[in-house]
Write an enzyme that holds these catalytic residues in place. Structure first.
Site, PDB file in Angstrom:
ATOM      1  N   GLY A 180      -4.537  -4.345  -4.152  1.00  0.00           N
ATOM      2  CA  GLY A 180      -5.520  -3.399  -4.692  1.00  0.00           C
ATOM      3  C   GLY A 180      -4.795  -2.123  -5.045  1.00  0.00           C
ATOM      4  CG  HIS A 181      -1.860  -1.645  -7.645  1.00  0.00           C
ATOM      5  ND1 HIS A 181      -0.944  -2.024  -8.577  1.00  0.00           N
ATOM      6  CD2 HIS A 181      -1.372  -2.053  -6.458  1.00  0.00           C
ATOM      7  CE1 HIS A 181       0.062  -2.647  -7.976  1.00  0.00           C
ATOM      8  NE2 HIS A 181      -0.185  -2.679  -6.689  1.00  0.00           N
ATOM      9  CG  ASP A 212      -1.736  -1.253   1.342  1.00  0.00           C
ATOM     10  OD1 ASP A 212      -2.275  -1.684   0.313  1.00  0.00           O
ATOM     11  OD2 ASP A 212      -1.786  -1.832   2.439  1.00  0.00           O
ATOM     12  CG  ASN A 243      -2.801 -10.840  -2.607  1.00  0.00           C
ATOM     13  OD1 ASN A 243      -2.728 -10.601  -3.805  1.00  0.00           O
ATOM     14  ND2 ASN A 243      -1.829 -11.402  -1.929  1.00  0.00           N
ATOM     15  CE  LYS A 282       3.041  -2.379  -4.639  1.00  0.00           C
ATOM     16  NZ  LYS A 282       2.666  -2.140  -3.250  1.00  0.00           N
ATOM     17  CD  GLN A 333       0.596  -8.795  -2.373  1.00  0.00           C
ATOM     18  OE1 GLN A 333       1.379  -9.475  -2.981  1.00  0.00           O
ATOM     19  NE2 GLN A 333      -0.654  -8.652  -2.755  1.00  0.00           N
TER      20      GLN A 333
END
Ligand code: IMP
Length: 426
Positions: free
Chosen positions: A45-46, A18, A43, A21, A226
Protein backbone atom coordinates in the site's frame (compact mmCIF):
# COMPACT_ATOMS: atom_id res chain seq x y z
CA UNK A 1 19.09 10.37 -9.12
CA UNK A 2 18.83 10.72 -12.88
CA UNK A 3 21.57 12.14 -15.09
CA UNK A 4 22.80 11.63 -18.63
CA UNK A 5 24.27 8.20 -17.82
CA UNK A 6 21.87 7.14 -15.09
CA UNK A 7 18.48 6.73 -16.73
CA UNK A 8 17.18 3.44 -15.35
CA UNK A 9 16.98 3.33 -11.56
CA UNK A 10 15.49 0.90 -9.04
CA UNK A 11 13.88 2.09 -5.81
CA UNK A 12 13.66 -0.60 -3.11
CA UNK A 13 12.67 -0.73 0.53
CA UNK A 14 15.76 -1.52 2.60
CA UNK A 15 13.97 -2.68 5.78
CA UNK A 16 10.66 -4.54 6.27
CA UNK A 17 8.49 -2.45 3.95
CA UNK A 18 6.52 0.74 4.58
CA UNK A 19 9.71 2.83 4.37
CA UNK A 20 7.94 5.54 2.40
CA UNK A 21 8.80 4.35 -1.11
CA UNK A 22 5.48 5.72 -2.38
CA UNK A 23 6.48 9.27 -1.53
CA UNK A 24 10.02 8.86 -2.89
CA UNK A 25 8.77 7.40 -6.15
CA UNK A 26 6.21 10.20 -6.35
CA UNK A 27 8.96 12.81 -5.94
CA UNK A 28 11.36 11.09 -8.38
CA UNK A 29 8.55 10.44 -10.87
CA UNK A 30 8.41 14.16 -11.48
CA UNK A 31 11.66 13.68 -13.41
CA UNK A 32 10.82 10.26 -14.87
CA UNK A 33 9.15 9.17 -18.08
CA UNK A 34 8.14 5.74 -16.87
CA UNK A 35 7.50 3.99 -13.54
CA UNK A 36 7.38 0.18 -13.40
CA UNK A 37 6.07 -2.02 -10.56
CA UNK A 38 8.01 -5.27 -10.72
CA UNK A 39 6.72 -7.62 -7.97
CA UNK A 40 4.15 -8.10 -5.23
CA UNK A 41 0.50 -7.28 -5.56
CA UNK A 42 -2.31 -5.77 -3.55
CA UNK A 43 -0.39 -6.59 -0.35
CA UNK A 44 1.54 -3.34 -0.83
CA UNK A 45 0.00 0.00 0.00
CA UNK A 46 1.74 3.13 -1.19
CA UNK A 47 0.41 6.26 0.46
CA UNK A 48 0.98 9.51 -1.41
CA UNK A 49 -0.26 12.92 -0.28
CA UNK A 50 -0.65 15.65 -2.91
CA UNK A 51 -2.05 18.89 -1.56
CA UNK A 52 -5.08 17.99 0.50
CA UNK A 53 -5.65 14.68 -1.29
CA UNK A 54 -4.37 11.32 -0.07
CA UNK A 55 -4.02 8.39 -2.46
CA UNK A 56 -3.43 4.81 -1.35
CA UNK A 57 -2.30 2.80 -4.35
CA UNK A 58 -1.85 -0.95 -4.18
CA UNK A 59 -1.59 -2.13 -7.76
CA UNK A 60 -0.88 0.99 -9.77
CA UNK A 61 2.56 2.64 -9.54
CA UNK A 62 2.31 5.95 -7.70
CA UNK A 63 3.89 7.63 -10.75
CA UNK A 64 0.38 7.70 -12.24
CA UNK A 65 -0.23 10.94 -10.30
CA UNK A 66 2.17 12.75 -12.67
CA UNK A 67 0.50 13.55 -15.99
CA UNK A 68 3.57 12.82 -18.18
CA UNK A 69 4.49 9.45 -16.70
CA UNK A 70 3.66 6.08 -18.25
CA UNK A 71 3.08 3.38 -15.64
CA UNK A 72 3.72 -0.31 -16.08
CA UNK A 73 2.47 -3.24 -14.06
CA UNK A 74 5.26 -5.71 -14.79
CA UNK A 75 5.23 -9.47 -15.37
CA UNK A 76 6.57 -10.07 -11.85
CA UNK A 77 3.44 -8.60 -10.25
CA UNK A 78 0.48 -10.71 -9.17
CA UNK A 79 -2.56 -8.78 -10.31
CA UNK A 80 -5.91 -8.39 -8.61
CA UNK A 81 -7.98 -6.74 -11.38
CA UNK A 82 -10.83 -5.70 -9.06
CA UNK A 83 -8.35 -3.78 -6.94
CA UNK A 84 -6.84 -2.25 -10.09
CA UNK A 85 -10.28 -1.11 -11.27
CA UNK A 86 -11.14 0.34 -7.86
CA UNK A 87 -7.93 2.39 -7.99
CA UNK A 88 -8.63 3.52 -11.56
CA UNK A 89 -12.12 4.64 -10.50
CA UNK A 90 -10.67 6.58 -7.57
CA UNK A 91 -8.12 8.28 -9.82
CA UNK A 92 -10.84 9.21 -12.30
CA UNK A 93 -13.01 10.59 -9.46
CA UNK A 94 -10.14 12.78 -8.34
CA UNK A 95 -9.60 14.07 -11.86
CA UNK A 96 -6.41 12.12 -12.77
CA UNK A 97 -6.38 11.31 -16.49
CA UNK A 98 -4.59 8.00 -17.01
CA UNK A 99 -5.71 7.20 -20.56
CA UNK A 100 -2.86 5.69 -22.56
CA UNK A 101 -0.54 5.89 -19.53
CA UNK A 102 -1.07 2.48 -17.96
CA UNK A 103 0.24 -0.78 -19.40
CA UNK A 104 -0.32 -4.16 -17.73
CA UNK A 105 1.97 -7.04 -18.63
CA UNK A 106 0.15 -9.89 -20.32
CA UNK A 107 2.58 -12.22 -18.50
CA UNK A 108 1.49 -11.10 -15.04
CA UNK A 109 -0.29 -13.75 -12.98
CA UNK A 110 -3.87 -13.21 -11.85
CA UNK A 111 -4.99 -13.42 -8.24
CA UNK A 112 -8.23 -15.39 -8.35
CA UNK A 113 -10.85 -15.54 -5.60
CA UNK A 114 -9.66 -19.01 -4.59
CA UNK A 115 -6.15 -17.68 -3.93
CA UNK A 116 -7.61 -15.33 -1.33
CA UNK A 117 -9.66 -18.15 0.22
CA UNK A 118 -6.52 -20.29 0.49
CA UNK A 119 -4.48 -17.43 1.99
CA UNK A 120 -7.18 -16.71 4.57
CA UNK A 121 -7.73 -20.38 5.48
CA UNK A 122 -4.05 -21.27 5.80
CA UNK A 123 -2.64 -21.69 9.27
CA UNK A 124 0.80 -20.97 7.85
CA UNK A 125 -0.39 -17.61 6.50
CA UNK A 126 -1.77 -16.81 9.93
CA UNK A 127 1.53 -17.64 11.61
CA UNK A 128 3.35 -15.39 9.19
CA UNK A 129 0.67 -12.71 9.49
CA UNK A 130 0.08 -12.26 5.74
CA UNK A 131 -2.18 -9.57 4.35
CA UNK A 132 -4.68 -12.25 3.26
CA UNK A 133 -4.70 -10.90 -0.29
CA UNK A 134 -3.91 -14.23 -1.94
CA UNK A 135 -0.32 -13.26 -2.73
CA UNK A 136 1.41 -16.45 -1.51
CA UNK A 137 -1.02 -18.91 -3.15
CA UNK A 138 -0.81 -17.01 -6.47
CA UNK A 139 3.00 -17.18 -6.48
CA UNK A 140 2.79 -20.85 -5.46
CA UNK A 141 0.66 -21.51 -8.54
CA UNK A 142 3.04 -19.49 -10.71
CA UNK A 143 6.05 -21.57 -9.66
CA UNK A 144 3.95 -24.74 -9.66
CA UNK A 145 3.24 -23.93 -13.32
CA UNK A 146 -0.51 -23.87 -12.87
CA UNK A 147 -1.00 -20.10 -12.70
CA UNK A 148 -3.52 -18.14 -14.78
CA UNK A 149 -1.92 -15.22 -16.59
CA UNK A 150 -3.45 -12.05 -17.98
CA UNK A 151 -2.82 -13.38 -21.52
CA UNK A 152 -5.11 -16.34 -20.73
CA UNK A 153 -8.07 -13.94 -20.73
CA UNK A 154 -7.73 -13.70 -24.53
CA UNK A 155 -9.38 -17.11 -24.91
CA UNK A 156 -12.10 -17.58 -22.32
CA UNK A 157 -13.39 -20.79 -23.90
CA UNK A 158 -9.98 -22.40 -23.45
CA UNK A 159 -9.69 -20.96 -19.96
CA UNK A 160 -12.89 -22.54 -18.59
CA UNK A 161 -11.66 -26.18 -18.36
CA UNK A 162 -8.34 -25.00 -16.93
CA UNK A 163 -10.14 -22.94 -14.33
CA UNK A 164 -12.42 -25.92 -13.55
CA UNK A 165 -9.35 -27.99 -12.67
CA UNK A 166 -7.85 -25.14 -10.56
CA UNK A 167 -11.09 -24.58 -8.66
CA UNK A 168 -11.41 -28.32 -7.92
CA UNK A 169 -7.80 -28.36 -6.68
CA UNK A 170 -8.32 -25.28 -4.50
CA UNK A 171 -11.43 -26.89 -2.97
CA UNK A 172 -9.50 -30.07 -2.18
CA UNK A 173 -6.86 -27.95 -0.43
CA UNK A 174 -9.48 -25.96 1.49
CA UNK A 175 -11.01 -29.23 2.68
CA UNK A 176 -7.59 -30.49 3.79
CA UNK A 177 -7.08 -27.25 5.71
CA UNK A 178 -10.35 -27.87 7.53
CA UNK A 179 -11.96 -24.79 5.99
CA UNK A 180 -15.65 -24.74 5.03
CA UNK A 181 -15.04 -22.06 2.37
CA UNK A 182 -15.33 -23.28 -1.23
CA UNK A 183 -14.67 -21.72 -4.62
CA UNK A 184 -17.25 -22.13 -7.42
CA UNK A 185 -16.36 -22.40 -11.10
CA UNK A 186 -19.31 -20.33 -12.35
CA UNK A 187 -18.50 -17.50 -9.97
CA UNK A 188 -14.80 -17.57 -11.03
CA UNK A 189 -15.76 -17.58 -14.71
CA UNK A 190 -18.19 -14.70 -14.13
CA UNK A 191 -15.34 -12.80 -12.49
CA UNK A 192 -12.88 -13.27 -15.36
CA UNK A 193 -15.61 -12.49 -17.93
CA UNK A 194 -16.27 -9.22 -16.12
CA UNK A 195 -12.53 -8.36 -15.97
CA UNK A 196 -11.71 -9.16 -19.58
CA UNK A 197 -13.25 -6.20 -21.49
CA UNK A 198 -11.71 -3.65 -19.13
CA UNK A 199 -8.34 -5.32 -18.60
CA UNK A 200 -7.36 -6.52 -22.07
CA UNK A 201 -7.23 -3.04 -23.65
CA UNK A 202 -4.58 -2.14 -21.04
CA UNK A 203 -2.36 -5.16 -21.68
CA UNK A 204 0.76 -5.56 -23.78
CA UNK A 205 4.18 -7.21 -23.84
CA UNK A 206 5.24 -4.83 -21.07
CA UNK A 207 8.89 -5.97 -21.08
CA UNK A 208 9.11 -4.79 -24.69
CA UNK A 209 7.58 -1.42 -23.78
CA UNK A 210 10.14 -0.97 -20.97
CA UNK A 211 12.97 -2.15 -23.24
CA UNK A 212 12.10 0.46 -25.87
CA UNK A 213 11.97 3.19 -23.22
CA UNK A 214 15.38 2.18 -21.84
CA UNK A 215 16.92 2.00 -25.33
CA UNK A 216 15.66 5.49 -26.15
CA UNK A 217 17.30 6.86 -23.01
CA UNK A 218 13.97 7.59 -21.30
CA UNK A 219 14.11 7.96 -17.54
CA UNK A 220 12.75 4.75 -16.09
CA UNK A 221 12.07 4.10 -12.42
CA UNK A 222 11.60 0.50 -11.29
CA UNK A 223 9.50 0.54 -8.13
CA UNK A 224 9.78 -2.29 -5.62
CA UNK A 225 7.05 -3.18 -3.16
CA UNK A 226 7.57 -4.38 0.45
CA UNK A 227 11.15 -4.36 1.73
CA UNK A 228 14.42 -6.25 1.39
CA UNK A 229 13.93 -8.15 4.65
CA UNK A 230 10.65 -9.53 3.25
CA UNK A 231 12.41 -10.93 0.13
CA UNK A 232 11.71 -14.64 -0.28
CA UNK A 233 15.45 -15.37 -0.67
CA UNK A 234 17.15 -12.68 1.39
CA UNK A 235 14.54 -11.87 4.02
CA UNK A 236 13.74 -13.33 7.41
CA UNK A 237 12.45 -16.59 5.92
CA UNK A 238 9.79 -17.92 6.42
CA UNK A 239 8.45 -14.59 7.72
CA UNK A 240 8.64 -13.06 4.25
CA UNK A 241 6.47 -12.32 1.26
CA UNK A 242 6.56 -14.63 -1.77
CA UNK A 243 8.51 -12.54 -4.26
CA UNK A 244 11.99 -11.11 -4.79
CA UNK A 245 11.62 -7.62 -3.42
CA UNK A 246 15.34 -6.86 -3.81
CA UNK A 247 16.91 -5.13 -6.80
CA UNK A 248 17.69 -8.40 -8.62
CA UNK A 249 13.95 -8.96 -8.86
CA UNK A 250 13.57 -5.66 -10.69
CA UNK A 251 15.12 -6.90 -13.92
CA UNK A 252 13.20 -10.18 -13.86
CA UNK A 253 9.89 -8.61 -12.88
CA UNK A 254 10.08 -5.71 -15.32
CA UNK A 255 11.23 -7.92 -18.19
CA UNK A 256 14.60 -6.28 -18.92
CA UNK A 257 18.20 -7.39 -18.48
CA UNK A 258 20.23 -6.48 -15.38
CA UNK A 259 22.70 -4.53 -17.52
CA UNK A 260 19.94 -2.01 -18.29
CA UNK A 261 19.92 -0.85 -14.65
CA UNK A 262 22.22 2.01 -13.64
CA UNK A 263 21.52 2.64 -9.98
CA UNK A 264 19.64 1.39 -6.93
CA UNK A 265 18.18 3.69 -4.30
CA UNK A 266 17.32 2.09 -0.95
CA UNK A 267 14.58 3.73 1.09
CA UNK A 268 15.00 3.51 4.87
CA UNK A 269 12.99 4.98 7.69
CA UNK A 270 15.02 6.94 10.25
CA UNK A 271 13.84 4.17 12.61
CA UNK A 272 12.43 0.67 11.96
CA UNK A 273 8.94 -0.81 11.62
CA UNK A 274 7.49 -4.15 10.71
CA UNK A 275 3.94 -5.48 10.18
CA UNK A 276 3.25 -9.15 10.63
CA UNK A 277 5.23 -11.69 12.61
CA UNK A 278 8.93 -12.59 12.69
CA UNK A 279 12.00 -11.22 14.43
CA UNK A 280 12.61 -7.48 14.77
CA UNK A 281 15.83 -7.13 16.81
CA UNK A 282 15.61 -3.40 17.58
CA UNK A 283 11.88 -3.51 18.44
CA UNK A 284 10.99 -1.06 21.23
CA UNK A 285 8.05 -2.74 22.87
CA UNK A 286 7.78 0.08 25.42
CA UNK A 287 6.42 3.64 25.74
CA UNK A 288 9.12 4.95 23.37
CA UNK A 289 8.06 2.45 20.70
CA UNK A 290 4.43 3.47 21.20
CA UNK A 291 5.48 7.10 20.80
CA UNK A 292 7.16 6.26 17.48
CA UNK A 293 3.93 4.56 16.37
CA UNK A 294 1.74 7.52 17.32
CA UNK A 295 4.03 10.20 15.92
CA UNK A 296 4.76 8.25 12.75
CA UNK A 297 1.14 7.16 12.18
CA UNK A 298 2.45 3.60 12.00
CA UNK A 299 -0.62 1.61 11.03
CA UNK A 300 -0.67 -0.70 7.98
CA UNK A 301 -1.89 0.99 4.78
CA UNK A 302 -3.56 -2.24 3.59
CA UNK A 303 -4.71 -3.98 6.77
CA UNK A 304 -4.78 -1.09 9.30
CA UNK A 305 -2.73 -3.25 11.71
CA UNK A 306 -0.51 -1.33 14.16
CA UNK A 307 3.09 -1.59 12.97
CA UNK A 308 5.74 -2.84 15.37
CA UNK A 309 8.23 -0.02 15.95
CA UNK A 310 11.86 0.20 17.00
CA UNK A 311 15.15 1.96 16.42
CA UNK A 312 17.29 2.14 13.29
CA UNK A 313 19.07 -1.17 12.80
CA UNK A 314 22.34 -0.65 10.94
CA UNK A 315 23.00 -4.39 10.58
CA UNK A 316 19.77 -4.70 8.59
CA UNK A 317 20.55 -1.72 6.37
CA UNK A 318 24.18 -2.80 5.79
CA UNK A 319 22.80 -6.14 4.67
CA UNK A 320 20.29 -4.41 2.38
CA UNK A 321 23.12 -2.32 0.90
CA UNK A 322 24.92 -5.56 0.05
CA UNK A 323 22.08 -7.70 -1.33
CA UNK A 324 20.64 -4.85 -3.41
CA UNK A 325 23.90 -3.22 -4.46
CA UNK A 326 22.51 0.07 -3.18
CA UNK A 327 24.12 3.15 -4.69
CA UNK A 328 22.29 5.57 -2.38
CA UNK A 329 19.91 5.85 0.55
CA UNK A 330 16.77 7.89 1.02
CA UNK A 331 16.09 8.42 4.72
CA UNK A 332 12.40 9.03 5.42
CA UNK A 333 10.38 10.25 8.39
CA UNK A 334 13.28 12.01 10.07
CA UNK A 335 10.70 14.47 11.49
CA UNK A 336 9.12 11.65 13.55
CA UNK A 337 12.24 11.76 15.77
CA UNK A 338 12.02 15.53 16.30
CA UNK A 339 10.80 15.38 19.91
CA UNK A 340 13.04 12.61 21.25
CA UNK A 341 15.74 13.72 23.70
CA UNK A 342 17.93 10.76 22.72
CA UNK A 343 17.85 8.46 19.71
CA UNK A 344 19.34 4.97 20.01
CA UNK A 345 20.81 3.33 16.90
CA UNK A 346 21.46 -0.41 16.69
CA UNK A 347 25.04 -0.62 15.41
CA UNK A 348 25.68 -4.37 15.66
CA UNK A 349 24.35 -7.58 17.24
CA UNK A 350 25.55 -9.93 19.92
CA UNK A 351 24.50 -13.54 19.78
CA UNK A 352 24.89 -15.65 22.92
CA UNK A 353 27.59 -13.27 24.15
CA UNK A 354 29.64 -13.16 20.92
CA UNK A 355 29.78 -10.49 18.21
CA UNK A 356 27.47 -11.20 15.25
CA UNK A 357 28.35 -8.94 12.34
CA UNK A 358 26.09 -10.27 9.60
CA UNK A 359 22.41 -11.14 9.40
CA UNK A 360 22.07 -14.79 10.43
CA UNK A 361 20.34 -17.06 7.91
CA UNK A 362 18.25 -18.78 10.56
CA UNK A 363 15.29 -16.87 11.79
CA UNK A 364 15.64 -18.41 15.28
CA UNK A 365 19.12 -16.95 15.62
CA UNK A 366 17.92 -13.54 14.48
CA UNK A 367 15.19 -13.83 17.10
CA UNK A 368 17.90 -14.36 19.76
CA UNK A 369 20.37 -11.60 18.84
CA UNK A 370 20.73 -8.63 21.17
CA UNK A 371 21.34 -5.31 19.47
CA UNK A 372 24.26 -3.15 20.58
CA UNK A 373 23.03 0.44 20.84
CA UNK A 374 24.76 3.73 20.44
CA UNK A 375 22.67 6.55 21.87
CA UNK A 376 22.81 9.79 19.89
CA UNK A 377 21.53 13.13 21.18
CA UNK A 378 18.17 14.21 19.80
CA UNK A 379 17.59 17.67 18.28
CA UNK A 380 14.23 18.55 19.85
CA UNK A 381 13.37 20.97 17.07
CA UNK A 382 11.07 20.63 14.11
CA UNK A 383 12.75 19.52 10.89
CA UNK A 384 9.50 19.78 8.88
CA UNK A 385 10.53 23.00 7.11
CA UNK A 386 14.10 21.98 6.25
CA UNK A 387 14.76 21.92 2.50
CA UNK A 388 18.56 21.75 2.55
CA UNK A 389 20.89 19.76 4.79
CA UNK A 390 22.12 23.05 6.23
CA UNK A 391 18.59 23.80 7.50
CA UNK A 392 18.69 20.77 9.80
CA UNK A 393 19.77 21.03 13.45
CA UNK A 394 23.38 19.91 13.86
CA UNK A 395 22.32 16.84 15.91
CA UNK A 396 20.03 15.72 13.08
CA UNK A 397 22.88 16.08 10.58
CA UNK A 398 25.15 14.05 12.88
CA UNK A 399 22.43 11.42 13.12
CA UNK A 400 22.28 11.16 9.32
CA UNK A 401 26.08 11.08 9.05
CA UNK A 402 26.17 8.19 11.50
CA UNK A 403 23.49 6.24 9.60
CA UNK A 404 25.46 6.73 6.41
CA UNK A 405 28.72 5.63 8.03
CA UNK A 406 27.18 2.52 9.60
CA UNK A 407 25.20 1.54 6.49
CA UNK A 408 27.93 1.98 3.90
CA UNK A 409 25.90 3.91 1.31
CA UNK A 410 25.57 7.67 0.82
CA UNK A 411 22.41 9.47 1.90
CA UNK A 412 20.90 11.06 -1.23
CA UNK A 413 17.49 12.17 0.04
CA UNK A 414 15.98 13.00 3.42
CA UNK A 415 12.22 13.21 3.83
CA UNK A 416 10.88 15.39 6.65
CA UNK A 417 7.12 15.09 6.24
CA UNK A 418 4.37 13.55 4.17
CA UNK A 419 3.99 16.38 1.66
CA UNK A 420 5.76 16.30 -1.71
CA UNK A 421 7.80 19.41 -0.96
CA UNK A 422 9.07 18.11 2.40
CA UNK A 423 12.22 16.61 0.99
CA UNK A 424 15.93 17.41 1.03
CA UNK A 425 18.09 16.39 -1.93
CA UNK A 426 21.67 15.94 -0.78
P1 IMP B 1 1.92 -11.49 2.14
O1 IMP B 1 2.77 -10.64 1.26
O2 IMP B 1 0.48 -10.98 2.23
O3 IMP B 1 2.00 -12.93 1.82
O4 IMP B 1 2.48 -11.33 3.63
C1 IMP B 1 3.75 -11.84 4.01
C2 IMP B 1 4.44 -10.91 5.00
O5 IMP B 1 4.81 -9.71 4.32
C3 IMP B 1 3.59 -10.48 6.18
O6 IMP B 1 4.43 -10.32 7.30
C4 IMP B 1 3.04 -9.13 5.76
O7 IMP B 1 2.69 -8.30 6.86
C5 IMP B 1 4.26 -8.59 5.01
N1 IMP B 1 3.89 -7.59 4.00
C6 IMP B 1 3.32 -7.80 2.81
N2 IMP B 1 3.18 -6.65 2.14
C7 IMP B 1 3.69 -5.68 2.91
C8 IMP B 1 3.88 -4.26 2.75
O8 IMP B 1 3.56 -3.66 1.72
N3 IMP B 1 4.46 -3.63 3.79
C9 IMP B 1 4.88 -4.27 4.91
N4 IMP B 1 4.73 -5.57 5.12
C10 IMP B 1 4.14 -6.28 4.11
Amino acid sequence: MFDARTTCVVVVGAQWGDEGKGKLVDVLAERADMVVRYQGGANAGHTVVTGETQFILQQIPSGILHPRVTCIVGNGVVLDPDQLFTELDQLAEKGIDFSGRLVVSDRAHLVLAYHKLLDQASEKSQNIGTTGRGIGPTYEDKYGRRGIRVADLRDLAALRPVLAERVARANRLLELMGSTARAALDAQMALVERWTPRLLPLTADAGLVVHHAVKRGKRVLLEGAQGSLLDVDHGTYPFVTSSNTTAGGAAVGAGIGPTAIHGVLGVVKAYTTRVGNGPLPTEADDPEGRRLRELGGEFGAVTGRPRRCGWFDATVVRYAVRVNGLTGLAVTKLDVLDTFAEVPVGTAYRLDGSACEEMPSEVDLLGRVKPVYEVLPGWRRSTADARRLGDLPVEARRYLDRLEELSGAPVRYVSVGTRRDQIIEV
